[in-house]
Design a protein around this motif. Structure first.
Motif, PDB file in Angstrom:
ATOM      1  N   LYS A  28       6.497  -6.193  -3.134  1.00  0.00           N
ATOM      2  CA  LYS A  28       5.547  -5.790  -3.283  1.00  0.00           C
ATOM      3  C   LYS A  28       4.910  -4.220  -2.157  1.00  0.00           C
ATOM      4  O   LYS A  28       3.953  -3.840  -1.956  1.00  0.00           O
ATOM      5  CB  LYS A  28       4.480  -6.375  -3.328  1.00  0.00           C
ATOM      6  CG  LYS A  28       4.898  -7.365  -4.592  1.00  0.00           C
ATOM      7  CD  LYS A  28       3.546  -8.877  -5.259  1.00  0.00           C
ATOM      8  CE  LYS A  28       4.385  -9.280  -6.726  1.00  0.00           C
ATOM      9  NZ  LYS A  28       2.822  -9.890  -7.121  1.00  0.00           N
ATOM     10  N   LEU A  29       4.742  -5.484  -0.375  1.00  0.00           N
ATOM     11  CA  LEU A  29       4.134  -4.167   0.501  1.00  0.00           C
ATOM     12  C   LEU A  29       4.838  -2.674   0.624  1.00  0.00           C
ATOM     13  O   LEU A  29       4.631  -2.348   0.973  1.00  0.00           O
ATOM     14  CB  LEU A  29       4.648  -5.586   1.781  1.00  0.00           C
ATOM     15  CG  LEU A  29       4.052  -7.512   2.061  1.00  0.00           C
ATOM     16  CD1 LEU A  29       4.515  -7.492   3.144  1.00  0.00           C
ATOM     17  CD2 LEU A  29       2.479  -6.708   2.316  1.00  0.00           C
ATOM     18  N   LYS A  30       6.430  -3.875   0.722  1.00  0.00           N
ATOM     19  CA  LYS A  30       7.057  -2.355   0.504  1.00  0.00           C
ATOM     20  C   LYS A  30       6.148  -1.372  -0.307  1.00  0.00           C
ATOM     21  O   LYS A  30       6.760   0.335  -0.105  1.00  0.00           O
ATOM     22  CB  LYS A  30       8.693  -2.470  -0.040  1.00  0.00           C
ATOM     23  CG  LYS A  30       8.987  -2.901   1.660  1.00  0.00           C
ATOM     24  CD  LYS A  30      10.632  -2.311   1.409  1.00  0.00           C
ATOM     25  CE  LYS A  30      11.467  -3.943   0.782  1.00  0.00           C
ATOM     26  NZ  LYS A  30      12.735  -4.035   0.684  1.00  0.00           N
ATOM     27  N   LEU A  31       6.262  -1.142  -1.177  1.00  0.00           N
ATOM     28  CA  LEU A  31       5.844  -0.854  -3.108  1.00  0.00           C
ATOM     29  C   LEU A  31       4.484  -0.264  -2.727  1.00  0.00           C
ATOM     30  O   LEU A  31       4.374   1.098  -2.857  1.00  0.00           O
ATOM     31  CB  LEU A  31       6.029  -1.423  -3.868  1.00  0.00           C
ATOM     32  CG  LEU A  31       7.580  -1.310  -4.249  1.00  0.00           C
ATOM     33  CD1 LEU A  31       7.468  -1.835  -6.099  1.00  0.00           C
ATOM     34  CD2 LEU A  31       8.035   0.164  -4.671  1.00  0.00           C
TER      35      LEU A  31
ATOM     36  N   LYS B 205       0.586   4.577   0.190  1.00  0.00           N
ATOM     37  CA  LYS B 205      -0.825   4.589   0.611  1.00  0.00           C
ATOM     38  C   LYS B 205      -0.899   3.646   0.573  1.00  0.00           C
ATOM     39  O   LYS B 205      -2.112   4.133   0.453  1.00  0.00           O
ATOM     40  CB  LYS B 205      -0.387   5.948   1.036  1.00  0.00           C
ATOM     41  CG  LYS B 205       0.631   7.348   1.487  1.00  0.00           C
ATOM     42  CD  LYS B 205      -0.249   7.999   2.190  1.00  0.00           C
ATOM     43  CE  LYS B 205       0.615   8.776   3.120  1.00  0.00           C
ATOM     44  NZ  LYS B 205       1.945   7.953   3.094  1.00  0.00           N
ATOM     45  N   ILE B 206      -1.339   2.322   0.041  1.00  0.00           N
ATOM     46  CA  ILE B 206      -2.226   1.603  -0.640  1.00  0.00           C
ATOM     47  C   ILE B 206      -1.998   0.753   0.941  1.00  0.00           C
ATOM     48  O   ILE B 206      -1.084   0.178   1.283  1.00  0.00           O
ATOM     49  CB  ILE B 206      -1.819   1.087  -1.982  1.00  0.00           C
ATOM     50  CG1 ILE B 206      -1.929   1.646  -2.676  1.00  0.00           C
ATOM     51  CG2 ILE B 206      -3.264   0.041  -1.591  1.00  0.00           C
ATOM     52  CD1 ILE B 206      -1.603   1.796  -3.743  1.00  0.00           C
ATOM     53  N   ILE B 207      -3.348  -0.168   1.517  1.00  0.00           N
ATOM     54  CA  ILE B 207      -3.252  -0.795   2.303  1.00  0.00           C
ATOM     55  C   ILE B 207      -2.944  -2.101   2.118  1.00  0.00           C
ATOM     56  O   ILE B 207      -3.943  -2.581   0.772  1.00  0.00           O
ATOM     57  CB  ILE B 207      -4.695  -0.766   3.219  1.00  0.00           C
ATOM     58  CG1 ILE B 207      -4.543   0.752   4.309  1.00  0.00           C
ATOM     59  CG2 ILE B 207      -4.370  -1.655   4.559  1.00  0.00           C
ATOM     60  CD1 ILE B 207      -5.845   1.077   4.725  1.00  0.00           C
ATOM     61  N   PRO B 208      -2.247  -3.049   2.587  1.00  0.00           N
ATOM     62  CA  PRO B 208      -1.752  -4.443   1.535  1.00  0.00           C
ATOM     63  C   PRO B 208      -2.692  -5.448   3.070  1.00  0.00           C
ATOM     64  O   PRO B 208      -3.102  -5.254   3.450  1.00  0.00           O
ATOM     65  CB  PRO B 208      -0.421  -4.633   2.297  1.00  0.00           C
ATOM     66  CG  PRO B 208      -0.128  -3.742   2.761  1.00  0.00           C
ATOM     67  CD  PRO B 208      -0.516  -2.565   3.334  1.00  0.00           C
TER      68      PRO B 208
END
Ligand code: PGA
Length: 240
Positions: free
Chosen positions: A113-116, A121-124
């Protein structure tokens, strides 16, 4: 008490599954009207993301509460990072303890999930935190070190890590300012090397009464707020 001067903070609302569709729209509209120098992120349910986005306007950022661990395809009931990006989500919560414990979310899926999210360009907003048992056994740092290991060999321009002790979520119990400061310091030392822009926020029973004290703690860049972010009167006081 470890204190730091007040400066703009990252205040994130996690509405969880507390609000209905109409209630979410109303609260998003009200949130857009609150004046603040802080940076505000609102994470509503998936089903209201486009509607909330419209109401929140440009200043308040939109976030999602979860993202699929695969990019697309046959995955009934999931929502991909691309979809979130298309809808204007700037942030996504990953690895919340409710998902880890109630939905068996594993470190393998959390890492995907973090990678995707980063690829789109969504900040986890990556959540870590110890249980009451772990804290009692003196294993807080050990648990958090283990949870942070999913970041190994990943690179982030920007990452938010939320320190959310499991025992503090929704309970009205909050660690001492020293405890928060110590854990935030540990997280920064551990994760700070591999992340250019790292913000560490505290979450767990943040409300209008304890917000000032928590935001003043050294190493606290903001807060992740659940229950209190869904009540306008509390939320207004937290934002300001
Ligand atoms: P709470 O939830 O503020 O209701 O304790 C915080 C969270 O789970 O993000």
């Amino acid at each position: 008490m470890p204190l730091q001067p007040l400066k703009p903070k990252l205040i994130i609302a996690n509405w969880k599954m507390y609000l209905g569709v109409k209630e979410s729209i109303i609260l998003a509209r009200q949130t857009s009207k609150i004046k603040t120098t802080n940076e505000i992120v609102v994470c509503p349910s998936f089903v209201v993301l486009p509607l909330a986005k419209k109401e929140l306007g440009k200043k308040v950022k939109l976030g999602a509460q979860n993202v699929a661990w695969r990019e697309g395809g046959a995955l009934t009931g999931e929502v991909s990072a691309s979809m979130l990006s298309e809808l204007g989500c700037k942030y996504v919560i990953v690895g919340h303890s409710e998902r880890r414990s109630l939905l068996n979310e594993s470190e393998v899926t959390i890492r995907e999930k973090l990678k995707l999210a980063v690829a789109k360009k969504i900040i986890p907003i990556f959540c870590v935190g110890e249980t009451a048992e772990a804290r009692k056994a003196g294993e807080t740092v050990k648990v958090i070190k283990g949870q942070l290991a999913v970041l190994n060999n990943l690179s982030f321009d920007k990452l938010v890590i939320a320190y959310e002790p499991v025992w503090a979520i929704g309970t009205g119990r909050v660690p001492t300012t020293e405890e928060i400061s110590d854990v935030h310091g540990f997280i920064r030392a551990e994760a700070g090397k591999s992340v250019k822009n790292l913000q560490i926020v505290y979450g767990g029973s943040v409300d209008e009464n304890n917000i000032k004290k928590i935001l003043a703690v050294t190493g606290v860049d903001g807060v992740l707020v659940g229950g209190a972010s869904t009540k306008l009167n509390s939320w207004k006081k937290i934002i300001n």
